[in-house]
Design a protein around this motif. Structure first.
Motif, short mmCIF file in Angstrom:
data_model
loop_
_atom_site.label_atom_id
_atom_site.label_comp_id
_atom_site.label_asym_id
_atom_site.label_seq_id
_atom_site.Cartn_x
_atom_site.Cartn_y
_atom_site.Cartn_z
N LYS A 170 30.51 -13.45 -55.37
CA LYS A 170 31.43 -13.08 -54.30
C LYS A 170 30.80 -13.08 -52.91
N GLY A 171 29.57 -12.55 -52.80
CA GLY A 171 28.91 -12.45 -51.50
C GLY A 171 28.32 -13.77 -51.05
N ASN A 172 28.06 -14.65 -52.01
CA ASN A 172 27.49 -15.96 -51.71
C ASN A 172 26.21 -15.86 -50.87
N ASN A 211 23.17 -16.27 -51.74
CA ASN A 211 22.23 -17.35 -52.06
C ASN A 211 22.42 -18.59 -51.18
N SER A 212 23.60 -18.70 -50.57
CA SER A 212 23.82 -19.87 -49.72
C SER A 212 22.92 -19.83 -48.49
N CYS A 213 22.39 -18.66 -48.17
CA CYS A 213 21.45 -18.53 -47.05
C CYS A 213 20.10 -17.98 -47.49
N HIS A 214 20.10 -17.05 -48.44
CA HIS A 214 18.87 -16.35 -48.81
C HIS A 214 18.31 -16.86 -50.13
N VAL A 272 17.42 -20.97 -45.46
CA VAL A 272 17.97 -20.85 -44.11
C VAL A 272 17.72 -19.45 -43.54
N ALA A 273 17.85 -18.43 -44.38
CA ALA A 273 17.64 -17.04 -43.97
C ALA A 273 16.39 -16.50 -44.68
N PRO A 274 15.90 -15.33 -44.26
CA PRO A 274 14.66 -14.82 -44.85
C PRO A 274 14.73 -14.70 -46.39
N ALA A 300 18.16 0.90 -44.30
CA ALA A 300 18.04 -0.33 -43.51
C ALA A 300 18.76 -1.49 -44.19
N LEU A 301 18.68 -1.54 -45.51
CA LEU A 301 19.36 -2.61 -46.25
C LEU A 301 20.87 -2.50 -46.05
N ARG A 302 21.37 -1.27 -46.14
CA ARG A 302 22.81 -1.07 -45.96
C ARG A 302 23.23 -1.49 -44.54
N ARG A 303 22.40 -1.10 -43.56
CA ARG A 303 22.73 -1.47 -42.17
C ARG A 303 22.77 -2.98 -42.00
N SER A 304 21.84 -3.69 -42.66
CA SER A 304 21.82 -5.16 -42.55
C SER A 304 23.12 -5.77 -43.05
N LEU A 305 23.70 -5.17 -44.07
CA LEU A 305 24.93 -5.71 -44.63
C LEU A 305 26.14 -5.41 -43.75
N MET A 336 19.04 -7.04 -36.64
CA MET A 336 18.26 -8.27 -36.57
C MET A 336 16.84 -8.00 -36.04
N LEU A 337 15.85 -8.55 -36.71
CA LEU A 337 14.48 -8.43 -36.22
C LEU A 337 14.27 -9.50 -35.16
N PRO A 338 13.57 -9.16 -34.07
CA PRO A 338 13.40 -10.11 -32.97
C PRO A 338 12.90 -11.48 -33.44
N SER A 361 23.63 -12.46 -34.99
CA SER A 361 23.17 -12.95 -36.28
C SER A 361 24.11 -14.00 -36.82
N THR A 362 23.57 -14.95 -37.58
CA THR A 362 24.43 -15.90 -38.26
C THR A 362 24.94 -15.30 -39.58
N MET A 363 24.38 -14.14 -39.93
CA MET A 363 24.83 -13.50 -41.16
C MET A 363 26.16 -12.78 -40.90
C1 HEC Z 1 25.33 -17.45 -43.30
C2 HEC Z 1 24.05 -17.08 -43.78
C3 HEC Z 1 23.87 -15.73 -44.43
C4 HEC Z 1 24.58 -15.16 -45.48
C5 HEC Z 1 25.76 -15.74 -46.21
C6 HEC Z 1 23.94 -13.88 -45.76
N1 HEC Z 1 22.90 -13.67 -44.92
FE1 HEC Z 1 21.65 -12.08 -44.92
N2 HEC Z 1 20.72 -12.79 -43.27
C7 HEC Z 1 20.94 -14.04 -42.70
C8 HEC Z 1 20.00 -14.23 -41.60
C9 HEC Z 1 19.91 -15.47 -40.71
C10 HEC Z 1 19.20 -13.08 -41.52
C11 HEC Z 1 18.01 -12.85 -40.59
C12 HEC Z 1 18.24 -11.90 -39.49
C13 HEC Z 1 19.62 -11.91 -38.96
O1 HEC Z 1 20.03 -12.90 -38.34
O2 HEC Z 1 20.32 -10.91 -39.18
C14 HEC Z 1 19.69 -12.19 -42.60
C15 HEC Z 1 19.17 -10.94 -42.87
C16 HEC Z 1 19.43 -10.20 -44.01
C17 HEC Z 1 18.77 -9.00 -44.39
C18 HEC Z 1 17.65 -8.30 -43.60
C19 HEC Z 1 16.33 -8.92 -43.89
C20 HEC Z 1 15.19 -8.12 -43.30
O3 HEC Z 1 14.09 -8.68 -43.23
O4 HEC Z 1 15.38 -6.97 -42.96
C21 HEC Z 1 19.29 -8.58 -45.59
C22 HEC Z 1 18.90 -7.36 -46.40
C23 HEC Z 1 20.30 -9.54 -45.95
N3 HEC Z 1 20.36 -10.51 -44.97
C24 HEC Z 1 21.07 -9.49 -47.10
C25 HEC Z 1 22.13 -10.32 -47.36
C26 HEC Z 1 23.04 -10.15 -48.48
C27 HEC Z 1 22.90 -9.09 -49.55
C28 HEC Z 1 23.98 -11.11 -48.36
C29 HEC Z 1 25.20 -11.32 -49.24
C30 HEC Z 1 26.05 -10.16 -49.46
C31 HEC Z 1 23.65 -11.91 -47.19
N4 HEC Z 1 22.54 -11.39 -46.61
C32 HEC Z 1 24.36 -13.02 -46.76
C33 HEC Z 1 21.89 -14.96 -43.07
C34 HEC Z 1 22.81 -14.76 -44.09
#
Ligand code: HEC
Ligand code: HEC
Length: 258
Positions: free
Chosen positions: A132-134, A136-139, A148-150, A163-168, A175-177, A230-232
């Motif tokens: 559902k979250g897809n 893997n298409s970036c990570h 494409v992503a870290p 921090a993980l929750r905030r990223s979502l 976003m880290l610089p 962020s592109t996320m």
């Molecule tokens: C379109 C591409 C894309 C998708 C889809 C995506 N991410 Fe990300 N994500 C990124 C990018 C690029 C970053 C690097 C920093 C930023 O831009 O936020 C990131 C950063 C993160 C981070 C922080 C990493 C760190 O070093 O702190 C986490 C955790 C994360 N993503 C989890 C997820 C999860 C879980 C999902 C699915 C539910 C997801 N991402 C979907 C592109 C994506």
């Protein structure tokens, strides 16, 4: 008589100290802020030997507080500062606030994990991650997924559950610089967009959306922009709170090979 008074004073001061933190969020008797600060210090200074779960040194489990020499918080304080001569445990120079954080994190390690992960289910979380979250298409996780992503293979060891929750929920704010997306246009008009991996005065290394690692010489570029968003995508409305818990629980299990 004198010692009786002294005893009473100790109790009162303990009371005052714990009473003071009344308005903050707590994990056990420690403030959430101290525990989070300790988590970061632990990951920077202790994890290589003691491991993400605190159990890598035989006979010592920091997570469940199984110690050899330590019983009180002040024992912990002292050992973290002096190290243990004749063993691999090194002395460390930390200020009072940092020591408080490390002690709080060690004492609250187990609760910190469960409180922060909530009732999330890691297996369900993995499923959401891949379907559902897809994500893997970036990570990439354990050699599976895009670059494409870290790479998130050890994200559970280096970021707190908060921090993980905030990223979502708010990827741009977390976003880290260094990870910022960049847009570059070369002199001959070629557009490159990707994620910045490294940068110095004259060059910048980027991984582009096709997963190619590219090194650019800044003097050769017509345009170079570091994007602020962020592109996320934010998953705030894409996943419900229970699903977010599940994903965080799954990310918590990703502790790489450390
Ligand atoms: C379109 C591409 C894309 C998708 C889809 C995506 N991410 Fe990300 N994500 C990124 C990018 C690029 C970053 C690097 C920093 C930023 O831009 O936020 C990131 C950063 C993160 C981070 C922080 C990493 C760190 O070093 O702190 C986490 C955790 C994360 N993503 C989890 C997820 C999860 C879980 C999902 C699915 C539910 C997801 N991402 C979907 C592109 C994506
Ligand atoms: C270079 C490896 C190394 C690093 C880095 C390290 N430790 Fe240790 N630590 C050890 C070893 C090995 C022991 C066990 C010593 C013994 O009893 O033989 C130990 C023991 C301890 C003990 C004592 C347990 C007991 O009851 O005796 C505590 C507490 C501790 N470490 C906390 C920390 C903290 C907190 C950090 C980071 C600030 C840290 N350590 C960093 C290797 C390390």
């Amino acid at each position: 008589m004198g010692s009786k008074w002294c005893f009473a004073l100790v109790i009162i001061s303990c009371f005052v100290v714990t009473g003071f933190a009344g308005g903050q969020e707590h994990i056990g008797q420690y403030s959430q802020a101290d525990v989070e600060a300790g988590f970061n210090l632990y990951n920077a200074n202790c994890i290589t030997c003691h491991g993400a779960n605190g159990d890598s040194v035989p006979g010592i489990n920091l997570r469940t507080n199984e110690f050899r020499r330590v019983s009180t918080d002040s024992d912990l304080n002292r050992i973290i500062q002096t190290g243990i001569p004749g063993t691999a445990m090194p002395p460390g120079r930390y200020n009072t606030a940092e020591l408080a954080g490390l002690v709080a994190y060690i004492r609250a390690m187990r609760e910190f994990d469960t409180v922060a992960t909530g009732r999330g289910d890691a297996a369900r979380g993995q499923n959401i991650f891949e379907e559902k979250g897809n994500c893997n298409s970036c990570h990439r996780v354990n050699n599976k997924g895009s670059r494409v992503a870290p790479d998130l293979s050890d994200i559970g060891a280096i970021r707190s559950p908060e921090a993980l929750r905030r990223s979502l929920i708010d990827p741009t704010a977390s976003m880290l610089p260094l990870n910022r997306p960049v847009r570059a246009v070369t002199r001959d008009g070629k557009l490159i967009s990707g994620r910045r991996l490294n940068e110095d005065t004259y060059t910048v290394q980027v991984i582009d959306t096709e997963e190619h690692l590219i090194s650019l010489i800044k003097a050769d570029l017509r345009e170079f922009t570091v994007l602020k968003t962020s592109t996320m995508p934010s998953y705030k409305d894409k996943l419900n709170p229970a699903e977010l818990d599940d994903v965080v629980a799954y990310l918590r299990t990703l502790k790489g090979s450390r």
